[in-house]
Enzyme design. Structure first.
Site, PDB file in Angstrom:
ATOM      1  N   ASP A 188     -12.814   5.677   2.409  1.00  0.00           N
ATOM      2  CA  ASP A 188     -11.395   5.810   2.754  1.00  0.00           C
ATOM      3  C   ASP A 188     -11.081   7.242   3.156  1.00  0.00           C
ATOM      4  O   ASP A 188     -10.976   8.130   2.309  1.00  0.00           O
ATOM      5  CB  ASP A 188     -10.545   5.378   1.544  1.00  0.00           C
ATOM      6  CG  ASP A 188      -9.034   5.464   1.822  1.00  0.00           C
ATOM      7  OD1 ASP A 188      -8.634   6.014   2.873  1.00  0.00           O
ATOM      8  OD2 ASP A 188      -8.267   4.975   0.972  1.00  0.00           O
ATOM      9  N   ASP A 226       0.881  -1.161   0.000  1.00  0.00           N
ATOM     10  CA  ASP A 226       0.000   0.000   0.000  1.00  0.00           C
ATOM     11  C   ASP A 226       0.920   1.213   0.000  1.00  0.00           C
ATOM     12  O   ASP A 226       1.516   1.561   1.021  1.00  0.00           O
ATOM     13  CB  ASP A 226      -0.896  -0.040   1.247  1.00  0.00           C
ATOM     14  CG  ASP A 226      -1.726   1.232   1.424  1.00  0.00           C
ATOM     15  OD1 ASP A 226      -1.653   2.133   0.555  1.00  0.00           O
ATOM     16  OD2 ASP A 226      -2.448   1.327   2.436  1.00  0.00           O
ATOM     17  N   GLU A 262      -7.085   0.560  -4.777  1.00  0.00           N
ATOM     18  CA  GLU A 262      -7.135   0.489  -3.310  1.00  0.00           C
ATOM     19  C   GLU A 262      -8.479  -0.019  -2.781  1.00  0.00           C
ATOM     20  O   GLU A 262      -8.505  -0.913  -1.924  1.00  0.00           O
ATOM     21  CB  GLU A 262      -6.795   1.861  -2.715  1.00  0.00           C
ATOM     22  CG  GLU A 262      -5.316   2.203  -2.878  1.00  0.00           C
ATOM     23  CD  GLU A 262      -4.992   3.677  -2.678  1.00  0.00           C
ATOM     24  OE1 GLU A 262      -5.879   4.439  -2.235  1.00  0.00           O
ATOM     25  OE2 GLU A 262      -3.851   4.073  -2.960  1.00  0.00           O
ATOM     26  N   LYS A 265       3.182  11.227  -3.529  1.00  0.00           N
ATOM     27  CA  LYS A 265       2.132  10.584  -4.327  1.00  0.00           C
ATOM     28  C   LYS A 265       1.255  11.627  -5.027  1.00  0.00           C
ATOM     29  O   LYS A 265       0.728  11.393  -6.100  1.00  0.00           O
ATOM     30  CB  LYS A 265       1.290   9.704  -3.402  1.00  0.00           C
ATOM     31  CG  LYS A 265       0.254   8.843  -4.090  1.00  0.00           C
ATOM     32  CD  LYS A 265      -0.317   7.847  -3.072  1.00  0.00           C
ATOM     33  CE  LYS A 265      -1.458   7.038  -3.636  1.00  0.00           C
ATOM     34  NZ  LYS A 265      -1.945   6.056  -2.631  1.00  0.00           N
TER      35      LYS A 265
HETATM   36  P1  ADP Z   1      -3.148   8.195   4.082  1.00  0.00           P
HETATM   37  O1  ADP Z   1      -4.105   7.278   3.419  1.00  0.00           O
HETATM   38  O2  ADP Z   1      -3.311   9.628   3.666  1.00  0.00           O
HETATM   39  O3  ADP Z   1      -1.736   7.710   3.988  1.00  0.00           O
HETATM   40  P2  ADP Z   1      -3.837   7.163   6.715  1.00  0.00           P
HETATM   41  O4  ADP Z   1      -4.891   6.247   6.278  1.00  0.00           O
HETATM   42  O5  ADP Z   1      -2.569   6.604   7.245  1.00  0.00           O
HETATM   43  O6  ADP Z   1      -3.528   8.280   5.629  1.00  0.00           O
HETATM   44  O7  ADP Z   1      -4.502   8.084   7.830  1.00  0.00           O
HETATM   45  C1  ADP Z   1      -3.810   9.068   8.505  1.00  0.00           C
HETATM   46  C2  ADP Z   1      -4.786   9.880   9.327  1.00  0.00           C
HETATM   47  O8  ADP Z   1      -5.466   9.042  10.273  1.00  0.00           O
HETATM   48  C3  ADP Z   1      -4.112  10.974  10.106  1.00  0.00           C
HETATM   49  O9  ADP Z   1      -4.828  12.184   9.962  1.00  0.00           O
HETATM   50  C4  ADP Z   1      -4.215  10.465  11.540  1.00  0.00           C
HETATM   51  O10 ADP Z   1      -4.276  11.538  12.462  1.00  0.00           O
HETATM   52  C5  ADP Z   1      -5.522   9.713  11.500  1.00  0.00           C
HETATM   53  N1  ADP Z   1      -5.636   8.749  12.605  1.00  0.00           N
HETATM   54  C6  ADP Z   1      -4.851   7.677  12.853  1.00  0.00           C
HETATM   55  N2  ADP Z   1      -5.242   7.059  13.986  1.00  0.00           N
HETATM   56  C7  ADP Z   1      -6.297   7.755  14.466  1.00  0.00           C
HETATM   57  C8  ADP Z   1      -7.141   7.642  15.626  1.00  0.00           C
HETATM   58  N3  ADP Z   1      -6.962   6.674  16.528  1.00  0.00           N
HETATM   59  N4  ADP Z   1      -8.127   8.535  15.784  1.00  0.00           N
HETATM   60  C9  ADP Z   1      -8.309   9.524  14.881  1.00  0.00           C
HETATM   61  N5  ADP Z   1      -7.547   9.707  13.791  1.00  0.00           N
HETATM   62  C10 ADP Z   1      -6.555   8.834  13.585  1.00  0.00           C
HETATM   63 MG    MG Z   2      -4.579   5.549   2.518  1.00  0.00          MG
END
Ligand code: ADP
Ligand code: MG
Length: 619
Positions: free
Chosen positions: A209, A25, A187, A87
């Protein structure tokens, strides 16, 4: 008698080798790698036990790039050499990104403005393909040291709305590190696979997502184990970061802070982020910032984020409408992305869909796990019949024809891989080259579609207009890459192009294009009818004028006057007339010239017969 084999102590037995392929991913914020290990597919941790690799690379010296957590730590003190969110640069033109908040602090290499946007760092010029390659390399290293084996390939996930250029550049990144891409997988499809939804017979799945900076909704339809993307939507500027900002604003307001320096602002944001995470598990969180103490409750958080939540639900509604379904038709909702851990998000989704979303699998890992499952199938450890994944073209692919009209060759939502061919011909007598213009979109006029590529087919043998046959084949491979080939059938002369659009197309752009085609459907139909009538009229006028030049002697003076008058009448109306008027006048010219046409035909058949024996003619 066969010799018995004895394996060395601790060595491998001679059982058929389990081939190793991983799922990757490659995220905007974080990236993950997974593989099948014994009990099932698992996300692989690095040597410190971390499974989330921040998609950040620091290029501060000419030695090895620093990837992940260590790079993230350099964001504040070495921002110019630390590239995050690469990205978002994939498949983009420099002009599109250089002034956006995420990237405006970088020095871009202006010389390379046409290729991928390239950032000048202390370790040289780096484009997003190289940054992605460095992230992939770190993931491959993690996987190989974790599995103690050499990888044979990977399935890499990409957003469903990624266009050809973005997909190609993702593949290019893998190529840079010699990583074999078994397949690019959408995805949302990966997420649905992780939940085993592909083993059902049929159903509609919404994949929700919500990541750090982006929001994507996809509606997949499953028929007999085959997924199709029915619709996608989202917001490239909505994500967890926006929730952080709202908390930060709330703290500033409560603490009476007007302005903050950069450093304090960064501290406040990171503080807000941690508060947000805590609020996913507790009802209230204490806040201590620059001498101000207070607290933020879950209820308060719900209030201040109401608008953001509303936007996510509106997007779901739009996607369902685009797929011509009702919310009741959705069988499963799959939650993806760290931000779907927030109870406010889960509650809103459950309320809108009238059923609880699937949240059992860690929303950070779900895409990687689906990719790993697919990789295991593709490398041959499972029967490929177990499941088959299909995706669709998000927009129609077409070709420009006379009158700047678009002829669609592969309609939108066609399941890929696909190849379709159509025959075209020349417009002018003696035409020896044909210019092919590949476009993408739903509208009837070229100017309302996206131009993807142009190329030429040369050395067509000169023939009268309409006699040459040129077959144009559009082929979209399993990864969504388009190849276009044109072939002149009598000489087998061909010309070919692989399409790499110069700028990107995101979910919003797709949505806008679909909306525009919907809004303009009637006007577009009228324009097409008009252009077609004009082309037909022009072809007739041209044909008559070249016939008169050769066989003018077959015309009576009266006839000639009648034809000229009818042509003049049509020419007067050519620009302003309606398609019906032009059509009528074209018919009139046909009528007054029919005698002339018949006499020419008789004459030329007679000539042809004189030159050849009867046998030859009958053949
Ligand atoms: P991306 O797809 O953009 O790479 P992610 O799916 O990794 O992003 O998500 C990142 C986001 O998820 C961040 O904004 C982070 O603060 C939020 N996040 C991660 N864990 C939690 C949680 N326990 N509660 C709320 N938000 C969360
Ligand atoms: Mg993501």
């Amino acid at each position: 008698m066969a010799l018995l084999q004895i394996s060395e102590p601790g060595g491998k037995s001679s059982a058929p080798a389990h081939r190793i392929a991983v799922g990757i991913d490659l995220g905007t914020t974080n990236s993950l790698v997974s593989a099948s290990c014994g009990s099932g597919v698992e996300v692989l941790p690095d040597e410190h036990g971390n499974y989330l690799l921040p998609s950040i690379v620091n290029y501060s010296s000419s030695t090895e790039p620093v990837v992940g957590i260590a790079a993230k730590e350099r964001l504040v003190d070495d921002p110019k050499n630390t590239i995050a969110s690469a990205k978002r640069l994939l498949g983009r033109a420099l002009s599109e990104v250089s002034n956006t908040p995420l990237f405006q602090h970088f020095d871009f290499d202006q010389e390379q403005a046409d290729a991928a946007p390239a950032i000048i760092t202390a370790a040289g010029v780096k484009n997003p393909i190289q940054v992605s390659a460095d992230i992939l390399k770190a993931l491959v290293d993690t996987a190989e040291s974790c599995l103690k084996a050499k990888l044979e390939g990977a399935v890499i996930t990409v957003p469903a709305y990624f266009n050809d250029a973005q997909r190609q550049q993702t593949k290019d990144a893998a190529k840079l590190i010699d990583l074999k891409v078994l397949r690019l997988l959408n995805e949302p499809t990966a997420a649905a696979v992780a939940y085993g939804l592909d083993s059902k017979d049929q159903g509609n799945v919404v994949v929700f997502d919500l990541g750090g900076g982006t929001f994507d909704v996809s509606l997949l339809s499953l028929q007999k184990g085959v997924f199709e993307v029915l619709a996608t939507g989202g917001d490239t500027a909505l994500g967890g970061d926006d929730f952080d900002h709202l908390i930060a604003d709330r703290i500033k307001q409560a603490a009476g802070i007007q302005e903050l320096n950069l450093m304090d602002n960064a501290k406040l944001l990171s503080h807000a982020n941690s508060i947000k995470h805590q609020l996913s598990d507790s009802d209230s969180v204490a806040v201590d910032f620059l001498g101000w103490s207070g607290s933020i409750s879950a209820d308060e958080f719900k209030q201040i984020t109401e608008d953001l939540i509303k936007r996510t639900i509106l997007t779901c509604r739009r996607v369902i409408r685009d797929a011509k379904l009702e919310v009741e038709d959705i069988d499963n909702i799959v939650m993806v992305g760290g931000s779907t851990r927030m109870p406010v998000v889960r509650e809103a989704v459950e309320e809108y869909f009238g059923k609880a979303p699937l949240t059992d699998i860690d929303p950070d890992k779900v895409v990687a796990i689906g990719a790993g499952i697919q990789a295991d199938v593709l490398i041959g450890n499972k029967s490929a019949d177990d499941f088959l994944l299909l995706d669709v073209t998000p927009l129609s692919l077409g070709i420009e024809t006379m009158g700047e009209l678009v002829e669609k060759i592969i309609p939108r939502n066609t399941t890929i891989p696909v190849a379709k061919a159509q025959e075209f011909t020349t417009f002018k007598d003696g035409q020896t080259a044909m210019s092919l213009h590949v476009v993408q979109g739903e509208r009837e006029l070229v100017s309302d579609c996206r131009s993807l590529a142009r190329f030429e087919l040369r050395d067509i043998p000169p023939m009268v207009a309409g006699a040459a046959k040129i077959r144009v084949t559009y082929q979209v491979d399993a990864d969504g890459l388009l190849s276009v080939m044109a072939e002149e059938l009598s000489t087998a002369k061909t010309a070919e192009i692989q399409v790499k659009p110069s700028y990107g197309l995101d979910a919003d752009a797709i949505e806008q294009m679909l909306q525009a085609s919907h809004d303009n459907a009637k006007a577009d139909m009228e324009v097409r009818a008009l252009r077609e009538a004009q082309i037909e009229a022009q072809q007739l006028i041209d044909a008559i004028s070249s016939a008169k030049a050769v066989d003018g002697n077959l015309l009576s003076g009266d006839e000639s006057l009648q034809i000229d008058a009818a042509i003049a009448q049509l020419q007067a109306l050519f620009e302003e007339g309606t398609s019906a008027q032009i059509h009528e006048l074209t018919e009139e010219i046909n009528r007054v010239s029919s005698g002339f046409a018949a006499r020419r035909m008789d004459l030329h058949i007679g000539e042809a017969l004189k030159g050849e024996t009867i046998d030859e003619v009958e053949q």
